[in-house]
Write an enzyme that holds these catalytic residues in place. Structure first.
Site, PDB file in Angstrom:
ATOM      1  N   LYS A 296       2.163  -3.260   7.317  1.00 47.04           N
ATOM      2  CA  LYS A 296       2.400  -3.492   6.050  1.00 47.04           C
ATOM      3  C   LYS A 296       3.639  -3.247   5.568  1.00 47.04           C
ATOM      4  CE  LYS A 296      -0.438  -4.346   3.162  1.00 47.04           C
ATOM      5  NZ  LYS A 296      -0.998  -5.729   2.706  1.00 47.04           N
TER       6      LYS A 296
ATOM      7  N   THR B 242       0.608  -1.242   0.163  1.00 49.97           N
ATOM      8  CA  THR B 242      -0.023   0.035  -0.091  1.00 49.97           C
ATOM      9  C   THR B 242       0.858   1.300   0.017  1.00 49.97           C
ATOM     10  OG1 THR B 242      -1.622   1.308   1.463  1.00 49.97           O
ATOM     11  CG2 THR B 242      -0.103  -0.247   2.590  1.00 49.97           C
ATOM     12  N   ASP B 243       0.225   2.296  -0.444  1.00 55.90           N
ATOM     13  CA  ASP B 243       0.852   3.662  -0.312  1.00 55.90           C
ATOM     14  C   ASP B 243       1.095   4.121   1.114  1.00 55.90           C
ATOM     15  OD1 ASP B 243      -1.676   3.969   0.358  1.00 55.90           O
ATOM     16  OD2 ASP B 243      -2.059   5.770  -1.318  1.00 55.90           O
ATOM     17  N   GLU B 244       0.308   3.445   2.046  1.00 52.34           N
ATOM     18  CA  GLU B 244       0.504   4.080   3.426  1.00 52.34           C
ATOM     19  C   GLU B 244       2.096   3.647   4.009  1.00 52.34           C
ATOM     20  OE1 GLU B 244      -2.737   3.727   5.949  1.00 52.34           O
ATOM     21  OE2 GLU B 244      -4.227   4.114   4.297  1.00 52.34           O
TER      22      GLU B 244
ATOM     23  N   TYR C  79      -1.519  -0.096  11.310  1.00 55.19           N
ATOM     24  CA  TYR C  79      -1.691  -0.870  10.018  1.00 55.19           C
ATOM     25  C   TYR C  79      -0.422  -0.708   9.046  1.00 55.19           C
ATOM     26  CZ  TYR C  79      -3.343  -1.112   5.031  1.00 55.19           C
ATOM     27  OH  TYR C  79      -3.303  -1.583   3.902  1.00 55.19           O
TER      28      TYR C  79
HETATM   29  P1  NAD Z   1     -10.356  -6.377   3.008  1.00 52.93           P
HETATM   30  O1  NAD Z   1     -10.226  -6.106   4.434  1.00 52.93           O
HETATM   31  O2  NAD Z   1     -11.588  -6.111   2.075  1.00 52.93           O
HETATM   32  O3  NAD Z   1     -10.034  -8.160   2.827  1.00 52.93           O
HETATM   33  C1  NAD Z   1      -9.233  -8.701   3.325  1.00 52.93           C
HETATM   34  C2  NAD Z   1      -9.254 -10.475   3.057  1.00 52.93           C
HETATM   35  O4  NAD Z   1      -8.245 -10.959   3.700  1.00 52.93           O
HETATM   36  C3  NAD Z   1     -10.670 -10.867   3.777  1.00 52.93           C
HETATM   37  O5  NAD Z   1     -11.307 -11.692   2.896  1.00 52.93           O
HETATM   38  C4  NAD Z   1     -10.252 -11.671   5.192  1.00 52.93           C
HETATM   39  O6  NAD Z   1     -10.949 -12.677   5.591  1.00 52.93           O
HETATM   40  C5  NAD Z   1      -8.486 -12.009   4.687  1.00 52.93           C
HETATM   41  N1  NAD Z   1      -8.009 -12.361   5.711  1.00 52.93           N
HETATM   42  C6  NAD Z   1      -7.486 -11.667   6.788  1.00 52.93           C
HETATM   43  N2  NAD Z   1      -6.773 -12.274   7.577  1.00 52.93           N
HETATM   44  C7  NAD Z   1      -6.490 -13.359   7.133  1.00 52.93           C
HETATM   45  C8  NAD Z   1      -5.639 -14.418   7.329  1.00 52.93           C
HETATM   46  N3  NAD Z   1      -4.840 -14.472   8.581  1.00 52.93           N
HETATM   47  N4  NAD Z   1      -5.414 -15.420   6.423  1.00 52.93           N
HETATM   48  C9  NAD Z   1      -6.311 -15.683   5.402  1.00 52.93           C
HETATM   49  N5  NAD Z   1      -6.901 -14.551   5.033  1.00 52.93           N
HETATM   50  C10 NAD Z   1      -7.296 -13.616   5.983  1.00 52.93           C
HETATM   51  O7  NAD Z   1      -9.177  -6.046   2.373  1.00 52.93           O
HETATM   52  P2  NAD Z   1      -8.748  -5.118   0.785  1.00 52.93           P
HETATM   53  O8  NAD Z   1      -9.274  -3.812   1.000  1.00 52.93           O
HETATM   54  O9  NAD Z   1      -9.510  -6.002  -0.260  1.00 52.93           O
HETATM   55  O10 NAD Z   1      -7.325  -5.231   0.841  1.00 52.93           O
HETATM   56  C11 NAD Z   1      -6.737  -6.246   0.103  1.00 52.93           C
HETATM   57  C12 NAD Z   1      -5.160  -5.823   0.254  1.00 52.93           C
HETATM   58  O11 NAD Z   1      -4.828  -4.848  -0.405  1.00 52.93           O
HETATM   59  C13 NAD Z   1      -4.687  -5.871   1.476  1.00 52.93           C
HETATM   60  O12 NAD Z   1      -3.223  -6.452   1.671  1.00 52.93           O
HETATM   61  C14 NAD Z   1      -4.496  -4.197   2.137  1.00 52.93           C
HETATM   62  O13 NAD Z   1      -3.621  -4.003   2.906  1.00 52.93           O
HETATM   63  C15 NAD Z   1      -4.175  -3.998   0.413  1.00 52.93           C
HETATM   64  N6  NAD Z   1      -4.383  -2.561   0.026  1.00 52.93           N
HETATM   65  C16 NAD Z   1      -5.932  -2.128   0.056  1.00 52.93           C
HETATM   66  C17 NAD Z   1      -6.304  -0.805  -0.201  1.00 52.93           C
HETATM   67  C18 NAD Z   1      -7.495  -0.253  -0.288  1.00 52.93           C
HETATM   68  O14 NAD Z   1      -7.730   0.837  -0.601  1.00 52.93           O
HETATM   69  N7  NAD Z   1      -8.557  -1.072   0.186  1.00 52.93           N
HETATM   70  C19 NAD Z   1      -5.186  -0.121  -0.997  1.00 52.93           C
HETATM   71  C20 NAD Z   1      -3.793  -0.650  -1.242  1.00 52.93           C
HETATM   72  C21 NAD Z   1      -3.555  -1.893  -0.601  1.00 52.93           C
HETATM   73  O1  TDX Z   2     -15.258   7.798   8.435  1.00 55.40           O
HETATM   74  C1  TDX Z   2     -14.395   7.959   8.029  1.00 55.40           C
HETATM   75  N1  TDX Z   2     -14.390   9.461   7.948  1.00 55.40           N
HETATM   76  C2  TDX Z   2     -13.160   9.763   7.208  1.00 55.40           C
HETATM   77  O2  TDX Z   2     -12.925  11.014   7.168  1.00 55.40           O
HETATM   78  C3  TDX Z   2     -13.452   7.083   7.375  1.00 55.40           C
HETATM   79  C4  TDX Z   2     -13.654   5.501   7.257  1.00 55.40           C
HETATM   80  C5  TDX Z   2     -12.364   7.699   6.703  1.00 55.40           C
HETATM   81  N2  TDX Z   2     -12.421   8.942   6.783  1.00 55.40           N
HETATM   82  C6  TDX Z   2     -11.042   9.608   5.996  1.00 55.40           C
HETATM   83  C7  TDX Z   2      -9.765   8.894   6.362  1.00 55.40           C
HETATM   84  C8  TDX Z   2      -8.875   8.982   5.202  1.00 55.40           C
HETATM   85  O3  TDX Z   2      -8.386  10.141   5.083  1.00 55.40           O
HETATM   86  O4  TDX Z   2     -11.121   9.208   4.517  1.00 55.40           O
HETATM   87  C9  TDX Z   2     -10.055   8.752   3.988  1.00 55.40           C
HETATM   88  C10 TDX Z   2      -9.940   7.436   3.503  1.00 55.40           C
HETATM   89  O5  TDX Z   2     -10.149   6.558   4.592  1.00 55.40           O
HETATM   90  P1  TDX Z   2     -10.370   4.852   4.688  1.00 55.40           P
HETATM   91  O6  TDX Z   2     -11.347   4.656   3.588  1.00 55.40           O
HETATM   92  O7  TDX Z   2     -10.429   4.299   5.959  1.00 55.40           O
HETATM   93  O8  TDX Z   2      -8.883   4.498   3.889  1.00 55.40           O
HETATM   94  P2  TDX Z   2      -7.340   4.885   4.125  1.00 55.40           P
HETATM   95  O9  TDX Z   2      -7.143   5.374   5.532  1.00 55.40           O
HETATM   96  O10 TDX Z   2      -6.937   6.004   3.235  1.00 55.40           O
HETATM   97  O11 TDX Z   2      -6.626   3.451   3.748  1.00 55.40           O
HETATM   98  C11 TDX Z   2      -7.194   2.844   2.606  1.00 55.40           C
HETATM   99  O12 TDX Z   2      -6.211   3.084   1.499  1.00 55.40           O
HETATM  100  C12 TDX Z   2      -4.793   2.221   1.658  1.00 55.40           C
HETATM  101  C13 TDX Z   2      -7.445   1.347   2.902  1.00 55.40           C
HETATM  102  O13 TDX Z   2      -8.088   1.050   3.958  1.00 55.40           O
HETATM  103  C14 TDX Z   2      -5.881   0.547   3.309  1.00 55.40           C
HETATM  104  O14 TDX Z   2      -6.025  -0.945   3.250  1.00 55.40           O
HETATM  105  C15 TDX Z   2      -4.906   1.027   2.029  1.00 55.40           C
HETATM  106  O15 TDX Z   2      -3.622   0.430   2.334  1.00 55.40           O
END
Ligand code: NAD
Ligand code: TDX
Length: 343
Positions: free
Chosen positions: A158, A129-131, A154
């Site tokens: 990562k 992730t970018d984080e 988090y």
């Molecule tokens: P999500 O939370 O929707 O899904 C996570 C999945 O992983 C779930 O199905 C959960 O059951 C499974 N899981 C959790 N712990 C586990 C374990 N110990 N063993 C097996 N399975 C397990 O997550 P997402 O938003 O789909 O993110 C997927 C990946 O992308 C993550 O690695 C996250 O860090 C990364 N990511 C997410 C974002 C975003 O915007 N959502 C952005 C950049 C990177």
């Molecule tokens: O209720 C809210 N109010 C609010 O202002 C929530 C849930 C979020 N926010 C803000 C926090 C962030 O600046 O919105 C922005 C986006 O928040 P999230 O959806 O929680 O995402 P973020 O924290 O940016 O992280 C996401 O992107 C990077 C994913 O959850 C991560 O898994 C990924 O790595």
């Protein structure tokens, strides 16, 4: 037939990748997922009956489960790749308690790497992730060479996983590739993240809790473009490299909130400014020139895909109501047994 092990495939991004691959390629996908609160097999209903899709319930940090899964898949042709989506993914939950994040994101990644290395898997994609780069000032972009400065538990887990991946490449020559993407959005995203939470809250007539001054910036990527990027990295990526995945679509949280309300034709009075997230990163913005050189670019137009996403939530009220109420957990508990973290 090519075989790919996808972990965390019942979540938001993993399920999109599986639907995309099963629908467009001749590939067998095995999905290893623990089914935490975020894992919902309903996300994969459309491919459930496909002979090229298989689900195994298991924890990536459980050495025995991982070894057995990989060994059972090894077969004649072996496994072409492991794509590790499995993670605890929500920043706010990591602030409330980091243990599950260390377990899955750090230990889980190491257990998976070790099992895959022993089996001689020829490609391992770590979905990062970018984080991990931490917060950025108002100008500039972050390249893959930038230092890691994670600010939330988090992001720290990562970043730790990325460093373990790096060590497996440097020490053992194990073919790991790390991808780091910006905020994804689209259908099936768990309604704890900004876009699905705000869309569903607005549909329920609830307020939209915007943290701090609402001026934190995120760069938005449609999830299908992310899935295409992973396919491209699988095909053309170089082992040991890191690839940023981004779009240039940068918006403040206030801007995206107003955009959601415009699409839904709801009033801005639903916005409620609330206490800020501790350690809240101000801005992420990635330079993705390296991935562009592999021939990938985002296809989605932001306004159009935001509209499509909002429309999907409007049409999928049963899905998100069951998720928000926790009803889906009871149903799958009966089918798959007791759940793991954060039930
Ligand atoms: P999500 O939370 O929707 O899904 C996570 C999945 O992983 C779930 O199905 C959960 O059951 C499974 N899981 C959790 N712990 C586990 C374990 N110990 N063993 C097996 N399975 C397990 O997550 P997402 O938003 O789909 O993110 C997927 C990946 O992308 C993550 O690695 C996250 O860090 C990364 N990511 C997410 C974002 C975003 O915007 N959502 C952005 C950049 C990177
Ligand atoms: O209720 C809210 N109010 C609010 O202002 C929530 C849930 C979020 N926010 C803000 C926090 C962030 O600046 O919105 C922005 C986006 O928040 P999230 O959806 O929680 O995402 P973020 O924290 O940016 O992280 C996401 O992107 C990077 C994913 O959850 C991560 O898994 C990924 O790595």
């Amino acid at each position: 037939m090519r075989k790919i092990l996808v972990t965390g495939g019942c979540g938001f991004m993993g399920s999109d990748f599986i639907r995309y691959m099963v629908e467009t390629s001749q590939v067998m996908i095995v999905n290893l997922d623990k089914l935490t609160y975020a894992g919902n097999p309903e996300n994969l209903k459309s491919v459930e009956q496909n002979p090229n899709y298989h689900f195994i319930r298991g924890d990536i940090a459980d050495q025995t489960a991982v070894n057995e899964t990989l060994a059972s898949l090894a077969g004649q042709a072996g496994i072409e790749a492991v794509v590790n989506f499995a993670a605890e993914s929500h920043v706010d939950r990591s602030i409330m308690g980091a243990e599950a994040f260390v377990h899955t994101n750090v230990l889980g990644t190491q257990v998976l790497l070790e099992a895959a290395r022993k089996l001689g898997v020829s490609r391992f994609i770590q979905i990062s992730t970018d984080e991990v780069y931490g917060t950025l000032g108002p100008e500039g972009k972050i390249s893959e060479e930038s230092p890691l400065r994670p600010n939330s538990p988090y992001a720290a887990t990562k970043a730790a996983a990325d460093l373990i991946c790096r060590s497996y490449f440097k020490t053992y020559g194990f073919p790991v590739i790390i991808t780091r993407s910006t905020n994804n959005f689209g259908p099936y995203q768990f309604p704890e993240k900004l876009i699905p939470l705000f869309v569903t809250n607005a549909l329920e007539g609830k307020t939209l809790p915007l943290y701090g001054d609402g001026l934190n910036m995120r760069e938005w990527l449609f999830v299908r473009d992310h899935s295409r990027a992973i396919e491209r990295v699988l095909e053309k990526g170089t082992s040991g490299e890191i690839y940023n995945i981004a779009t240039g679509t940068e918006l403040t949280n206030l801007e995206i909130t107003k955009a959601i309300l415009r699409v839904l034709e709801r009033d801005e009075s639903l916005i409620e400014f609330v206490k800020d997230r501790p350690g809240h990163d101000r801005r992420y913005a990635l330079d993705w020139a390296k991935l562009r050189r592999l021939g990938w670019g985002p296809q989605a137009k932001f306004e159009e895909t935001l509209r499509q996403t909002v429309a999907w939530y409007k049409e999928s009220e049963t899905w998100w109501r069951r998720v928000k109420s926790g009803e889906y957990l009871k149903y799958y508990q009966a089918q798959y047994g007791k759940r793991g973290f954060n039930p």
